[in-house]
Design a protein around this motif. Structure first.
Motif, PDB file in Angstrom:
ATOM      1  N   VAL B 195      17.387 -19.160 -37.122  1.00  0.00           N
ATOM      2  CA  VAL B 195      17.217 -18.133 -38.151  1.00  0.00           C
ATOM      3  C   VAL B 195      17.449 -18.787 -39.510  1.00  0.00           C
ATOM      4  CG1 VAL B 195      17.924 -16.242 -36.647  1.00  0.00           C
ATOM      5  CG2 VAL B 195      19.634 -17.370 -38.094  1.00  0.00           C
ATOM      6  N   ALA B 196      16.985 -18.138 -40.576  1.00  0.00           N
ATOM      7  CA  ALA B 196      17.119 -18.675 -41.922  1.00  0.00           C
ATOM      8  C   ALA B 196      18.591 -18.753 -42.310  1.00  0.00           C
ATOM      9  CB  ALA B 196      16.363 -17.800 -42.919  1.00  0.00           C
ATOM     10  N   VAL B 197      18.861 -19.629 -43.267  1.00  0.00           N
ATOM     11  CA  VAL B 197      20.242 -19.860 -43.678  1.00  0.00           C
ATOM     12  C   VAL B 197      20.893 -18.598 -44.223  1.00  0.00           C
ATOM     13  CG1 VAL B 197      21.593 -21.006 -45.480  1.00  0.00           C
ATOM     14  CG2 VAL B 197      20.098 -22.345 -44.006  1.00  0.00           C
ATOM     15  N   ASP B 198      20.097 -17.737 -44.870  1.00  0.00           N
ATOM     16  CA  ASP B 198      20.704 -16.536 -45.451  1.00  0.00           C
ATOM     17  C   ASP B 198      20.732 -15.366 -44.458  1.00  0.00           C
ATOM     18  OD1 ASP B 198      18.024 -16.077 -45.414  1.00  0.00           O
ATOM     19  OD2 ASP B 198      17.805 -15.773 -47.579  1.00  0.00           O
ATOM     20  N   ALA B 199      20.349 -15.605 -43.214  1.00  0.00           N
ATOM     21  CA  ALA B 199      20.407 -14.541 -42.206  1.00  0.00           C
ATOM     22  C   ALA B 199      21.721 -14.626 -41.427  1.00  0.00           C
ATOM     23  CB  ALA B 199      19.230 -14.665 -41.242  1.00  0.00           C
ATOM     24  N   LYS B 200      22.076 -13.520 -40.800  1.00  0.00           N
ATOM     25  CA  LYS B 200      23.257 -13.486 -39.928  1.00  0.00           C
ATOM     26  C   LYS B 200      22.752 -13.682 -38.498  1.00  0.00           C
ATOM     27  CE  LYS B 200      27.473 -12.563 -38.601  1.00  0.00           C
ATOM     28  NZ  LYS B 200      28.441 -13.654 -38.781  1.00  0.00           N
ATOM     29  N   PRO B 201      23.101 -14.806 -37.866  1.00  0.00           N
ATOM     30  CA  PRO B 201      22.573 -15.025 -36.514  1.00  0.00           C
ATOM     31  C   PRO B 201      23.144 -14.021 -35.523  1.00  0.00           C
ATOM     32  CG  PRO B 201      23.665 -16.995 -37.412  1.00  0.00           C
ATOM     33  CD  PRO B 201      23.976 -15.873 -38.324  1.00  0.00           C
ATOM     34  N   GLN B 202      22.278 -13.538 -34.621  1.00  0.00           N
ATOM     35  CA  GLN B 202      22.769 -12.795 -33.468  1.00  0.00           C
ATOM     36  C   GLN B 202      23.361 -13.809 -32.493  1.00  0.00           C
ATOM     37  OE1 GLN B 202      22.487  -9.360 -33.520  1.00  0.00           O
ATOM     38  NE2 GLN B 202      21.836  -9.911 -35.592  1.00  0.00           N
ATOM     39  N   LEU B 203      24.172 -13.331 -31.561  1.00  0.00           N
ATOM     40  CA  LEU B 203      24.756 -14.260 -30.593  1.00  0.00           C
ATOM     41  C   LEU B 203      23.601 -14.899 -29.810  1.00  0.00           C
ATOM     42  CD1 LEU B 203      27.682 -15.095 -30.107  1.00  0.00           C
ATOM     43  CD2 LEU B 203      27.635 -13.728 -28.024  1.00  0.00           C
ATOM     44  N   GLY B 204      23.604 -16.234 -29.762  1.00  0.00           N
ATOM     45  CA  GLY B 204      22.502 -16.972 -29.157  1.00  0.00           C
ATOM     46  C   GLY B 204      21.672 -17.666 -30.217  1.00  0.00           C
ATOM     47  N   GLN B 205      21.645 -17.110 -31.422  1.00  0.00           N
ATOM     48  CA  GLN B 205      20.878 -17.736 -32.497  1.00  0.00           C
ATOM     49  C   GLN B 205      21.764 -18.663 -33.327  1.00  0.00           C
ATOM     50  OE1 GLN B 205      19.544 -14.116 -34.435  1.00  0.00           O
ATOM     51  NE2 GLN B 205      17.543 -14.303 -33.420  1.00  0.00           N
ATOM     52  N   ILE B 206      21.134 -19.585 -34.013  1.00  0.00           N
ATOM     53  CA  ILE B 206      21.854 -20.438 -34.964  1.00  0.00           C
ATOM     54  C   ILE B 206      20.999 -20.573 -36.214  1.00  0.00           C
ATOM     55  CG2 ILE B 206      23.133 -21.763 -33.239  1.00  0.00           C
ATOM     56  CD1 ILE B 206      21.046 -23.997 -33.586  1.00  0.00           C
ATOM     57  N   ARG B 207      21.654 -20.950 -37.314  1.00  0.00           N
ATOM     58  CA  ARG B 207      20.912 -21.120 -38.563  1.00  0.00           C
ATOM     59  C   ARG B 207      20.178 -22.456 -38.543  1.00  0.00           C
ATOM     60  NH1 ARG B 207      25.775 -19.009 -40.468  1.00  0.00           N
ATOM     61  NH2 ARG B 207      25.611 -16.837 -41.155  1.00  0.00           N
ATOM     62  N   ASP B 208      19.075 -22.501 -39.269  1.00  0.00           N
ATOM     63  CA  ASP B 208      18.256 -23.711 -39.394  1.00  0.00           C
ATOM     64  C   ASP B 208      19.004 -24.739 -40.239  1.00  0.00           C
ATOM     65  OD1 ASP B 208      16.215 -25.573 -39.713  1.00  0.00           O
ATOM     66  OD2 ASP B 208      15.307 -24.454 -41.362  1.00  0.00           O
ATOM     67  N   VAL B 209      19.391 -25.826 -39.629  1.00  0.00           N
ATOM     68  CA  VAL B 209      20.127 -26.891 -40.326  1.00  0.00           C
ATOM     69  C   VAL B 209      19.197 -28.057 -40.672  1.00  0.00           C
ATOM     70  CG1 VAL B 209      21.902 -28.667 -39.995  1.00  0.00           C
ATOM     71  CG2 VAL B 209      22.369 -26.315 -39.324  1.00  0.00           C
ATOM     72  N   ASN B 210      18.332 -28.411 -39.733  1.00  0.00           N
ATOM     73  CA  ASN B 210      17.543 -29.638 -39.888  1.00  0.00           C
ATOM     74  C   ASN B 210      16.601 -29.616 -41.084  1.00  0.00           C
ATOM     75  OD1 ASN B 210      18.768 -30.893 -37.800  1.00  0.00           O
ATOM     76  ND2 ASN B 210      17.015 -30.917 -36.429  1.00  0.00           N
ATOM     77  N   SER B 211      16.035 -28.461 -41.429  1.00  0.00           N
ATOM     78  CA  SER B 211      15.154 -28.411 -42.597  1.00  0.00           C
ATOM     79  C   SER B 211      15.869 -28.970 -43.827  1.00  0.00           C
ATOM     80  CB  SER B 211      14.749 -26.970 -42.923  1.00  0.00           C
ATOM     81  OG  SER B 211      13.803 -26.506 -42.017  1.00  0.00           O
ATOM     82  N   TYR B 212      17.162 -28.697 -43.901  1.00  0.00           N
ATOM     83  CA  TYR B 212      17.907 -29.092 -45.093  1.00  0.00           C
ATOM     84  C   TYR B 212      18.393 -30.535 -45.018  1.00  0.00           C
ATOM     85  CZ  TYR B 212      17.473 -24.198 -46.094  1.00  0.00           C
ATOM     86  OH  TYR B 212      16.931 -22.972 -46.342  1.00  0.00           O
ATOM     87  N   THR B 213      18.896 -30.929 -43.847  1.00  0.00           N
ATOM     88  CA  THR B 213      19.359 -32.315 -43.730  1.00  0.00           C
ATOM     89  C   THR B 213      18.183 -33.279 -43.826  1.00  0.00           C
ATOM     90  OG1 THR B 213      19.303 -32.125 -41.317  1.00  0.00           O
ATOM     91  CG2 THR B 213      21.412 -31.754 -42.383  1.00  0.00           C
TER      92      THR B 213
END
Lengths: 413, 413
Positions: B195-213
């Protein structure tokens, strides 16, 4: 406060004076524009990361006790209840003797405490999985909050935001951070012989080079460089430009002309300002000895040597770490992370004890391992020696030099 | 053109494929904004630099024959005609037996061919100078055109404009240069769980890290990074975003989700495009094995592994040199200038022969010389191991590992 004669300082003494200047103030910056900036405040984690127990492998989630003692020769057999999807937390619980397929990153179901890698399993048909490895509870599992625990410190003040720290901010959804402002570095060139880059020099004149090379080095270290132009042999003019530069900068670099006269004028211009102090006049490095450090109010002024090669050494050795220090970096002067290229010295190099020598070298590939460090000699005013160089070799103050074939560390420029 | 099974390539084989892609086109850039860019065309010097013969020292300009054989015990005596100013070419000529005071950077008068350093002279009064050193013609003199000769090559195509090259451009008054365009790097994240960095992940989801790193690492290598968002498990969606990204990029990086499914989808999306070729699927480095390289038209597409740590290794080892190559750098994959930190390994490290292992290490100060390289172990999906690391230690493919106490080179991250 006028100062009398000041002794030449060692590099570490000079650095201690630089460290006494305070870093810049904090400003809020969007996290994805904060790469290489330094946190001005510590950050608490707003949530647990991971948010639950996640698998570090593709395999089967299970309770470790159900595979207790399992091995190649004595496998355990479990019933596979379900396939967990990577994007959804499982809504079921494992009963004793059961397991579930789990992809890397998947969340563990209730009742599971470990993951067996798919390589140590075999599908036996009819939903039965053979497990050929014993596991410890927690094995191949990322525990809830293992990266960051809700309410606990995630990053401390003074942390440089490298790629991986930006990744942590993304993972935690921290959209904005308070970092130190990029230091504004004002640059003044002095020297009667200097003309602007777009001018045609008369015989005797040369174009201003140092304003540009020093600006490159300041920006490379994280500063925002601003050139305040060229001042000739005109004390009042220099005082005025210095005041203007100080008003708009966190650090002013004066790039002196090559003659002793302009060095004296740098000192005189600083001394004409209120609340100033000449902190150092001379540092025992070569090249770079006639470097000046002063304070005007709470702002630092550094007088660089005029020779372009000497100015480059002083910027590399003292100026760039100082800009990183002003940008908030802890241990900006620490050498442990300085990237060096190990090389083998191509010929003997003598050095005078009591001063650090920085010798320009060219790195050449060599058969069998380390590259060859070839000292680049030549008149110090030439650009050619800089253009031919890849780095600086440091001969410590206590050394009399190196022998041909010695292993040396080269600071890559 | 569909491809069958592709063997895992060695790093050097993979690099050869990367080298086959052409660098970006040239664009004109003001010289003072061209730092770290690469010249697309060679430059001829428009004038001699220095414009005349200049002194490299403070001292006296003279004809070497007038001090022939001079020494401490047998000095020569010359008549000092004048003081040369640093900003003006002298309008007089030296007669035999005469000399002139000259500052560093001053232009030599007619009749002079060398400069004796002030340290080897003494003013005797009445305009007489004692010279206590014999000189060779040309000694302490920067010859006309020694840095650059009018009409001759000053910098060749493919030169990276380091600080010193920017200095040369300033000295020659070259206000604009043609350099390779900064490669536009399009970044797509794939993975149903993201999910996008500004979203609140539901359990099971994670925020997108790699786009930024990945964007940080692309920019660090000189690219202009642009994120094209997150695509879930949707082949048509991925094909559409990939086409958009390709139209606006010189290189597209797909950061796969951690599951095998998204890797397969990356291949399928590339195969759905016209004029494509899967060039490699797998490189024998660890972490980073499941890296994909493809060509769509003449543009490269790289599929990165999904684990943030693996993606960082692949970007450091292959992606960043590739971006530098696209930016025009010659020898972008050459290792000789890679800055490394020599360290002593804190404990034994085993490695499988036939693949290069990149092990994260923390550098710790150690008494007496080299820092200690402490391997940072931990589950590969965690950010914590990256946050605790300072660099990567490379275990070569032909090695079975290193012993505690071995000297190793660490790539500083």
């Amino acid at each position: 406060m006028k100062q009398g004669f000041l002794h030449t300082l060692s590099r570490s003494q000079f650095q201690e004076l630089l460290k006494a200047f305070a870093p810049t103030a904090a400003e809020p910056v969007p996290f994805d524009q904060a790469h290489q900036r330094v946190l001005a405040e510590g950050l608490l984690s707003p949530e647990d990361l991971p948010a639950g127990r996640r698998s570090a492998m593709d395999g089967y989630a299970l309770a470790a006790r159900d595979a207790f003692g399992a091995s190649e020769s004595n496998p355990a057999y479990l019933e596979c209840l379900a396939e967990i999807e990577v994007n959804r937390a499982p809504d079921f619980a494992l009963e004793p003797g059961t397991c579930a397929w789990i992809p890397t990153g998947g969340f563990l179901p209730q009742g599971a405490d470990s993951v067996v890698m798919v390589e140590y399993t075999q599908e036996m048909g009819a939903g039965t999985i053979e497990v050929r490895q014993s596991l410890a509870p927690g094995e191949n599992v990322m525990e809830q909050g293992e990266d960051a625990a809700s309410g606990e410190p995630a990053l401390s003040a003074g942390s440089r935001l490298r790629t991986q720290e930006i990744g942590l901010l993304a993972a935690l959804g921290i959209g904005s951070v308070r970092v130190h402002r990029r230091p504004r570095v004002g640059i003044i060139s002095t020297g009667d012989e200097l003309v602007a880059v777009d001018a045609k020099p008369q015989l005797g004149q040369i174009r201003d080079v140092n304003s540009y090379t020093v600006a490159c080095l300041a920006e490379e270290a994280g500063g925002v460089a601003r050139r305040f132009g060229i001042v000739g042999d005109d004390l009042d003019g220099l005082v005025a430009v210095l005041q203007t530069a100080l008003a708009d900068s966190d650090l002013v670099l004066l790039s002196g002309g090559s003659s002793k006269g302009t060095r004296d004028m740098t000192i005189a211009a600083i001394e004409a300002l209120p609340d100033m102090e000449i902190l150092a006049h001379g540092v025992s490095i070569s090249p770079g000895k006639p470097t000046i450090l002063a304070r005007v109010g709470d702002k630092p002024v550094v007088g660089l040597p005029g020779q372009v090669g000497s100015a480059q050494v002083v910027m590399t050795v003292l100026g760039q770490p100082f800009i990183r220090h002003l940008a908030g970096a802890r241990q900006a002067f620490e050498e442990i992370l300085r990237p060096l290229r190990r090389a083998r010295l191509a010929r003997n190099l003598a050095s005078r004890q009591g001063r650090e020598d920085f010798v320009r070298v060219r790195l050449e590939p060599a058969a069998g391992g380390l590259p060859l460090a070839q000292p680049v000699m030549g008149k110090s005013g030439l650009l050619r020696t800089l253009l031919q160089s890849h780095g600086l070799l440091v001969i410590p103050a206590e050394s009399e030099g190196f022998q041909q074939g010695d292993e040396v560390d080269v600071w890559v420029l």
